[in-house]
Motif scaffolding. Structure first.
Motif, PDB file in Angstrom:
ATOM      1  N   GLN A   5       0.983  -1.222   0.238  1.00  0.00           N
ATOM      2  CA  GLN A   5       0.115  -0.082  -0.108  1.00  0.00           C
ATOM      3  C   GLN A   5       0.872   1.306  -0.062  1.00  0.00           C
ATOM      4  O   GLN A   5       1.932   1.234   0.629  1.00  0.00           O
ATOM      5  CB  GLN A   5      -0.762  -0.024   1.258  1.00  0.00           C
ATOM      6  CG  GLN A   5      -1.851   0.977   1.261  1.00  0.00           C
ATOM      7  CD  GLN A   5      -2.822   1.215   2.597  1.00  0.00           C
ATOM      8  OE1 GLN A   5      -2.799  -0.177   3.194  1.00  0.00           O
ATOM      9  NE2 GLN A   5      -3.574   2.070   3.017  1.00  0.00           N
ATOM     10  N   ILE A   6       0.583   2.337  -0.804  1.00  0.00           N
ATOM     11  CA  ILE A   6       1.287   3.396  -0.890  1.00  0.00           C
ATOM     12  C   ILE A   6       0.416   4.561  -0.965  1.00  0.00           C
ATOM     13  O   ILE A   6      -0.750   4.323  -1.034  1.00  0.00           O
ATOM     14  CB  ILE A   6       2.177   3.662  -2.132  1.00  0.00           C
ATOM     15  CG1 ILE A   6       1.283   3.703  -3.506  1.00  0.00           C
ATOM     16  CG2 ILE A   6       3.170   2.613  -2.085  1.00  0.00           C
ATOM     17  CD1 ILE A   6       2.034   3.752  -4.708  1.00  0.00           C
ATOM     18  N   TYR A   7       0.885   5.928  -0.394  1.00  0.00           N
ATOM     19  CA  TYR A   7       0.177   6.964  -0.388  1.00  0.00           C
ATOM     20  C   TYR A   7       0.517   7.915  -1.682  1.00  0.00           C
ATOM     21  O   TYR A   7       1.902   7.895  -2.058  1.00  0.00           O
ATOM     22  CB  TYR A   7       0.313   7.873   0.808  1.00  0.00           C
ATOM     23  CG  TYR A   7      -0.264   7.115   2.180  1.00  0.00           C
ATOM     24  CD1 TYR A   7      -1.749   7.315   2.272  1.00  0.00           C
ATOM     25  CD2 TYR A   7       0.502   6.288   2.782  1.00  0.00           C
ATOM     26  CE1 TYR A   7      -2.323   6.771   3.276  1.00  0.00           C
ATOM     27  CE2 TYR A   7      -0.236   5.615   3.940  1.00  0.00           C
ATOM     28  CZ  TYR A   7      -1.352   5.902   4.190  1.00  0.00           C
ATOM     29  OH  TYR A   7      -2.326   5.355   5.198  1.00  0.00           O
ATOM     30  N   LEU A   8      -0.295   8.632  -2.370  1.00  0.00           N
ATOM     31  CA  LEU A   8      -0.192   9.298  -3.537  1.00  0.00           C
ATOM     32  C   LEU A   8      -0.570  10.400  -3.386  1.00  0.00           C
ATOM     33  O   LEU A   8      -1.998  10.749  -2.876  1.00  0.00           O
ATOM     34  CB  LEU A   8      -0.638   8.637  -4.905  1.00  0.00           C
ATOM     35  CG  LEU A   8      -0.273   7.293  -5.150  1.00  0.00           C
ATOM     36  CD1 LEU A   8      -0.904   6.700  -6.417  1.00  0.00           C
ATOM     37  CD2 LEU A   8       1.384   7.345  -5.440  1.00  0.00           C
ATOM     38  N   THR A   9      -0.205  11.775  -4.011  1.00  0.00           N
ATOM     39  CA  THR A   9      -0.832  12.898  -4.054  1.00  0.00           C
ATOM     40  C   THR A   9      -2.209  12.662  -4.969  1.00  0.00           C
ATOM     41  O   THR A   9      -2.066  11.876  -5.672  1.00  0.00           O
ATOM     42  CB  THR A   9       0.188  14.009  -4.502  1.00  0.00           C
ATOM     43  OG1 THR A   9       0.482  13.694  -5.619  1.00  0.00           O
ATOM     44  CG2 THR A   9       1.278  14.184  -3.707  1.00  0.00           C
ATOM     45  N   ARG A  10      -3.059  13.801  -5.000  1.00  0.00           N
ATOM     46  CA  ARG A  10      -4.015  13.710  -5.952  1.00  0.00           C
ATOM     47  C   ARG A  10      -3.648  13.801  -7.425  1.00  0.00           C
ATOM     48  O   ARG A  10      -4.077  13.074  -8.278  1.00  0.00           O
ATOM     49  CB  ARG A  10      -5.131  14.860  -5.525  1.00  0.00           C
ATOM     50  CG  ARG A  10      -6.264  14.752  -6.374  1.00  0.00           C
ATOM     51  CD  ARG A  10      -7.156  15.851  -6.151  1.00  0.00           C
ATOM     52  NE  ARG A  10      -7.551  15.949  -4.593  1.00  0.00           N
ATOM     53  CZ  ARG A  10      -8.479  14.958  -4.175  1.00  0.00           C
ATOM     54  NH1 ARG A  10      -9.067  14.091  -4.798  1.00  0.00           N
ATOM     55  NH2 ARG A  10      -8.821  15.059  -3.030  1.00  0.00           N
ATOM     56  N   LYS A  11      -2.680  14.438  -7.600  1.00  0.00           N
ATOM     57  CA  LYS A  11      -1.836  14.803  -8.944  1.00  0.00           C
ATOM     58  C   LYS A  11      -1.453  13.718  -9.582  1.00  0.00           C
ATOM     59  O   LYS A  11      -1.584  13.188 -10.539  1.00  0.00           O
ATOM     60  CB  LYS A  11      -0.847  16.230  -8.771  1.00  0.00           C
ATOM     61  CG  LYS A  11      -0.351  16.573 -10.162  1.00  0.00           C
ATOM     62  CD  LYS A  11       0.405  17.568  -9.919  1.00  0.00           C
ATOM     63  CE  LYS A  11       0.981  18.031 -11.200  1.00  0.00           C
ATOM     64  NZ  LYS A  11       1.706  19.416 -10.976  1.00  0.00           N
ATOM     65  N   GLU A  12      -0.475  12.856  -8.474  1.00  0.00           N
ATOM     66  CA  GLU A  12       0.073  11.430  -8.889  1.00  0.00           C
ATOM     67  C   GLU A  12      -1.053  10.587  -9.161  1.00  0.00           C
ATOM     68  O   GLU A  12      -0.860   9.887 -10.242  1.00  0.00           O
ATOM     69  CB  GLU A  12       0.835  10.958  -7.873  1.00  0.00           C
ATOM     70  CG  GLU A  12       1.918  11.797  -7.532  1.00  0.00           C
ATOM     71  CD  GLU A  12       2.757  11.470  -6.118  1.00  0.00           C
ATOM     72  OE1 GLU A  12       3.940  11.882  -6.388  1.00  0.00           O
ATOM     73  OE2 GLU A  12       2.202  10.992  -5.351  1.00  0.00           O
ATOM     74  N   LYS A  13      -2.120  10.409  -8.424  1.00  0.00           N
ATOM     75  CA  LYS A  13      -3.150   9.522  -8.741  1.00  0.00           C
ATOM     76  C   LYS A  13      -4.019   9.589 -10.178  1.00  0.00           C
ATOM     77  O   LYS A  13      -4.030   8.825 -10.805  1.00  0.00           O
ATOM     78  CB  LYS A  13      -4.178   9.546  -7.530  1.00  0.00           C
ATOM     79  CG  LYS A  13      -5.365   8.556  -7.581  1.00  0.00           C
ATOM     80  CD  LYS A  13      -5.113   7.314  -7.639  1.00  0.00           C
ATOM     81  CE  LYS A  13      -6.429   6.362  -7.483  1.00  0.00           C
ATOM     82  NZ  LYS A  13      -6.299   5.162  -8.155  1.00  0.00           N
TER      83      LYS A  13
END
Length: 90
Positions: A5-13
Motif C-alpha cells: 500500500q502506498i500514499y499518492l498525492t491527488r495529482k499523482e493518482k
C-alpha cells in the motif's frame, strides 16, 4: 506478487489513472513499470550490472564462420585501389 500500500498525492493518482486509461492497462501495472524503469536507471547510473570489456574477451574464439580480419582488410584495400584507379581514369 506481493501486495503493498502506498500514499499518492491527488495529482499523482490522476496521472496514473490517465495513463492507465490511455494504455488500457491497470494502475498497478503503470506503477510497477515506473518502479522497474527507476531501478534500471539507478543501476545504469551506479555502474551496477555493467559488464566490463574483459567479460567479452574470447567470446567468438570458437566461431568458425567468421572470416579472418586480414582477409577482410585486403578486400577493403583492393576495393579502395579500384575506386582510386576508376576516379583517375575519368
Amino acid at each position: 506478487m506481493i501486495r503493498t500500500q502506498i500514499y499518492l498525492t491527488r495529482k499523482e493518482k490522476e496521472a496514473i489513472e490517465q495513463l492507465s486509461d490511455e494504455r488500457n492497462t491497470t494502475q498497478s501495472n503503470i506503477i510497477r513499470e515506473a518502479i522497474d524503469e527507476y531501478v534500471a536507471k539507478k543501476k545504469r547510473e551506479s555502474g551496477e550490472g555493467r559488464k566490463s570489456i574483459m567479460d567479452f574477451a574470447g567470446l567468438w574464439k570458437d566461431k568458425k564462420d567468421i572470416p579472418k580480419v586480414d582477409k577482410l582488410r585486403q578486400g577493403w584495400s583492393d576495393r579502395a585501389n579500384r575506386i582510386e584507379t576508376d576516379s583517375n581514369d575519368r
